[in-house]
Every structure is written in C-alpha cells, then in structure tokens.
Enzyme design. Sequence first.
Site, PDB file in Angstrom:
ATOM      1  NE  ARG A 101     -20.577 -43.675 -12.579  1.00  0.00           N
ATOM      2  CZ  ARG A 101     -19.637 -42.924 -12.128  1.00  0.00           C
ATOM      3  NH1 ARG A 101     -18.833 -42.328 -12.956  1.00  0.00           N
ATOM      4  NH2 ARG A 101     -19.482 -42.761 -10.855  1.00  0.00           N
ATOM      5  CE  LYS A 134     -18.521 -46.880 -11.285  1.00  0.00           C
ATOM      6  NZ  LYS A 134     -18.275 -47.128  -9.871  1.00  0.00           N
ATOM      7  CG  ASP A 183     -21.253 -38.014 -18.101  1.00  0.00           C
ATOM      8  OD1 ASP A 183     -21.385 -38.863 -17.190  1.00  0.00           O
ATOM      9  OD2 ASP A 183     -20.273 -37.250 -18.192  1.00  0.00           O
ATOM     10  NE  ARG A 240     -19.133 -52.271 -11.596  1.00  0.00           N
ATOM     11  CZ  ARG A 240     -19.688 -51.413 -10.768  1.00  0.00           C
ATOM     12  NH1 ARG A 240     -18.981 -50.830  -9.827  1.00  0.00           N
ATOM     13  NH2 ARG A 240     -20.976 -51.117 -10.849  1.00  0.00           N
ATOM     14  CG  ASP A 277     -27.986 -46.737  -4.138  1.00  0.00           C
ATOM     15  OD1 ASP A 277     -28.195 -46.315  -2.987  1.00  0.00           O
ATOM     16  OD2 ASP A 277     -27.284 -46.137  -4.959  1.00  0.00           O
TER      17      ASP A 277
HETATM   18  P1  AMP Z   1     -23.627 -43.553  -6.491  1.00  0.00           P
HETATM   19  O1  AMP Z   1     -24.091 -42.916  -5.221  1.00  0.00           O
HETATM   20  O2  AMP Z   1     -22.368 -42.988  -7.067  1.00  0.00           O
HETATM   21  O3  AMP Z   1     -23.540 -45.032  -6.372  1.00  0.00           O
HETATM   22  O4  AMP Z   1     -24.729 -43.236  -7.624  1.00  0.00           O
HETATM   23  C1  AMP Z   1     -26.115 -43.145  -7.411  1.00  0.00           C
HETATM   24  C2  AMP Z   1     -26.850 -43.283  -8.708  1.00  0.00           C
HETATM   25  O5  AMP Z   1     -26.405 -42.324  -9.675  1.00  0.00           O
HETATM   26  C3  AMP Z   1     -26.694 -44.643  -9.382  1.00  0.00           C
HETATM   27  O6  AMP Z   1     -27.918 -45.001  -9.946  1.00  0.00           O
HETATM   28  C4  AMP Z   1     -25.632 -44.377 -10.432  1.00  0.00           C
HETATM   29  O7  AMP Z   1     -25.730 -45.271 -11.505  1.00  0.00           O
HETATM   30  C5  AMP Z   1     -25.953 -42.957 -10.869  1.00  0.00           C
HETATM   31  N1  AMP Z   1     -24.779 -42.250 -11.395  1.00  0.00           N
HETATM   32  C6  AMP Z   1     -23.713 -41.807 -10.709  1.00  0.00           C
HETATM   33  N2  AMP Z   1     -22.819 -41.197 -11.541  1.00  0.00           N
HETATM   34  C7  AMP Z   1     -23.334 -41.258 -12.786  1.00  0.00           C
HETATM   35  C8  AMP Z   1     -22.900 -40.818 -14.081  1.00  0.00           C
HETATM   36  N3  AMP Z   1     -21.738 -40.181 -14.281  1.00  0.00           N
HETATM   37  N4  AMP Z   1     -23.705 -41.092 -15.133  1.00  0.00           N
HETATM   38  C9  AMP Z   1     -24.866 -41.730 -14.964  1.00  0.00           C
HETATM   39  N5  AMP Z   1     -25.330 -42.149 -13.784  1.00  0.00           N
HETATM   40  C10 AMP Z   1     -24.595 -41.924 -12.709  1.00  0.00           C
HETATM   41 MG    MG Z   2     -23.880 -46.690  -6.845  1.00  0.00          MG
END
Ligand code: AMP
Ligand code: MG
Length: 511
Positions: A100, A119, A131, A189, A267
């Site tokens: 996102r 973002k 989404d 950002r 990541d």
């Molecule tokens: P995070 O642990 O929140 O950094 O997210 C892990 C993965 O999930 C990353 O590849 C993010 O881009 C994806 N991600 C998290 N929330 C969303 C969202 N609402 N829509 C799409 N991708 C998401």
């Molecule tokens: Mg992330």
Amino acid sequence: MKLNLITQKFTSLFPGDFSGNTMQRQTPDVMFCTVKPAGFSNTELIDFNEKLSQEIGLGNLENDKDFLAAQNLPENVKTYATAYAGHQFGNWAGQLGDGRAIYAGEILSNNKQTEIQWKGAGATPYSRNADGRAVLRSSIREYLMSEAMFHLGVPTTRALSLSKTGEDVIRDIQYSGNPQKEPGAVVVRTAESFLRLGHFELLSARKQNDLLKQLADYAIENFFPEVSAHNNPTKYIDWFQAVCDRTLKMIIDWYRVGFVHGVMNTDNMSVLGLTIDYGPFSMMDGYDLEFTPNTTDLPGRRYAFGKQGQISHWNLAAFANAIFPLINDQEVLEKILDDFGKQFWVKHDKMLAEKFGFDEVLKEDEKFFTEWQQLMQDLNLDYTLFFQQLEKPIVEIQTDDFKDCFYRILSQNELKKISDFIEKYQARKGKNNISETESLELMSKTNPKFILRNYLLFEAIQDAENGNYEMFFKLKKALENPYENLFPEFNQKRPSKYDNQTGSSQLSCSS
Ligand code: AMP
Ligand code: MG
C-alpha cells in the site's frame, strides 16, 4: 510545488513490469511494477509539511493538494510499487513488496536525493488480498510519530502531508470478527531511500546475483558516502559494516528515547538505518524490558523493548546471508556481526551515561547501570519522567518528587530503593570531570521533555475522527520541540484510564 522536478531514476535503472496490471501476483523477474493510485473523489488536505517540502526541493504548496492525495498527477510522475521479501516474526515470508505504498519517484536537490511515496493510495500487485488503503487512525500515527522521531534526532523516514481520502475503509482493529468502517487517509512520506533489508533478501532468494550486485552498487553510490565506491576491493564488506553501524546508531537512539517499533521484521528494516514502517509502535511509559505494544506479538514478545538490540542483530545476520554472494567470506561477515554485539553494549552504556549526565563510562558503571535497570524494571517507573527528576542540581533531587513516575503504589521498601539509588547517583556524579552545569546541559539534550505517548495519539485520533484537529496540531507543535517543556500538560505519565485501552496501550497491525 515543483512536481516537474520529480524523476524516475530507480525505474530507469532496474527491470520492471510496465503493464500497469494490479492483479496480486508473484513478479519473479522484476523489481517493481508500475501501478496507478486508486483515485479518490472527495479528498481533504489535513496538513502539509512545508518546511520539509522546501528542504527536499519540492517548494511550497501552491495548488498541488491533488498531488498530495495522489490525484491528477502530472505526466512526468510515473507511479510504481517495488518488490521486496522478508523474515516475519523469524520466519521466511517470501515475496512481500509495497502493498500500500506507491512511489511517485525521486527529487534531487542540493545533491541529495529524496524518494516520495503515498501510503494508502490503493492496491498494488503486492497487496496480498488487502485493499492498499490506510485509515486516518494509523495515518495520524505515522504522520506525527515519524516527525517526532526526526525532531528527537532519531534517523527516520519523514512525513510530507496527511490527507483524508473521503472514502471509508473497513478494519477489524482487534481481529475479533467485528469489522467497522473508518475514515481513509493518505500520507505522503519521504526518505533518502525506502530500500529495506528485504529488497536484498528477495534478489538473493531468487538467486539473481547480478541484480543483487547492481542494487548494492546503487545503494552504495547514492546513499553511502562513507563507503568508497570505486576501485575498492572491500567495497561490499565496508558497506555491510556501514549498514551495521547505521542500524546500531538507530537502535541506540530508540533506547535513548524509549521507542518500541513493534514489528521489526526484515521487510520493515531500512538498509539506510532509518526508522521505517510506523505500525503498532509505542513510546514506553513505565519502564519494562518486556513491553511490546503489538498485540500480534504478545505471546512471544519477540519485538519487546528489551529485545530490540538482539533482534536488530538477528536481522543483520539475515541480511548478511542475503548479500553473501557479493562477499563470499563467512568469517569476515561473522566478525562484523560479532562486533555489532560488542559495540551495542559500548554504545548503549555511553548513551546511558549521557542520560545520567556522566562525561564518560567508568568501569564501575556497569554495576550502576544494572542496578538502575533492575530498579526501573521492578518498580515500573516512567522512563522519561525518571530522567527529568534526575536533571537537577544534585542537592535538589528528592525521593518524593519521583511519585510522578509511579504507575502503582510503592511500598516503603520500594521507596527506600529509590532513595538508596539517588544516594549512589549523587556519589557517582561526584566523579564527573565536567562541571554540574555541563552535566545538566548534556542531560538536557539527551533526555526528551516531550515524547509522543500513545495515549496522546489516541486522544488526537479520537478528536480527529470527530473532525476536531486541535489536539493534532498542538501535538505537532510539542513534537517539534521535544527537548523543551512547552506543554507541561503533555509531560505527564499516562493516565490510568488508558492502562488497558485498545489503540493506546494495545495496538494491532490493523491499519
Ligand atoms: P507490515 O507488517 O504492516 O509492514 O506489512 C506486511 C506486508 O503486508 C507488506 O508487504 C505490506 O505492504 C502489506 N500490507 C499491510 N497492510 C496492507 C493493506 N492494507 N493493503 C495492502 N497491503 C498491505
Ligand atoms: Mg511493512
């Protein structure tokens, strides 16, 4: 804004998928996919960081609110999302990517490159059934906290603007089967680069060693002036050392101000050593090495406050594995990682010494610091307020004043432990080679007077969801001056009504 200056350097150098197809998929041959933002019909700009905009060369706002909400983009802005991988909670997760975040490109100003991302502007091939949207709640948290970290002097990504999308987004905050509509938002950002450890892990896992090398060279040449890039036979080793040094600096700063990231998956770790991915983070109120704000992490507390040093070491080991094909020397990588472990304690003790106003770390300080940590842990004293109580001429430090740091009623025995500690502190301070004034100066620039506590964010979010941004702007003012006590009402321990409040002391990854 000078949007015509935005360039597409990254996408011109690396292989990409230019189909514009947003279908979620594995993209094994490319490092990014072009993707258009979703488009929102009723956007509202909440705040714009004009100072940052000037600094990075984008200039003033003029009539570009649309850009900030990813609308009506100029021709030269070709938007894209990048592929990365990562280890999540210790397990290899394979391809992840910008689910996102959508890049607008880069801008170069005064020889400094800055990448620009939205973002929450819509789904990408990396959205993994989600989404691609962000809610106002999490966007306010990222917008304010990344700027708070910047002003505290902690390396971080930054926030340029906050806009409401005018669209509702469905989220189940506690993952309890109770989804609710929430207002959607987009944050713009910026960072010198959003490259993560996971970008390198992905190329390594795919055994694309030429691309791995090309990406490392790109990073070194553009973002690591401390590494000599040309005719340097140890270039990649020096680079790994620099990544470790920068990560160490960031983590020590996290400990200095009491920041808990919450999701230190590879990541979510910047290769440039920037704090990135503001999700279920929290500033620590009562001192607790086991504290994690992230409800998803509660069972293992992998990313708890006290483990952040260890975990960054673990993450760097995963990164060392990823870039191994560039170095092919296990011994040298292990030595750098070993050194990281040792340097961590050297830098940590130096940082603590500065918090206490000591000009140097003495041999006996290890014992002093350990006793202090035990006291803080046993009594759960407020980390930030504790140091403020010490930041006085030593004769004025009073046990009674520490009651402002208590999160529970302390026994006589526990109170005695505090007064015993103060005596030891006074004795230790006597060994300083600097004057009392100098010592207090050192403390005042090391110990924040304002930290963006989660309950403050929680209150600002509640008000903002009702259309009232007064608290939001007041917090913004406070966080721009964190070493001054501009708002004594914010320089207080967390009120007890927030002890178990979802969104304040407990946060999920739902954002
Ligand atoms: P995070 O642990 O929140 O950094 O997210 C892990 C993965 O999930 C990353 O590849 C993010 O881009 C994806 N991600 C998290 N929330 C969303 C969202 N609402 N829509 C799409 N991708 C998401
Ligand atoms: Mg992330």
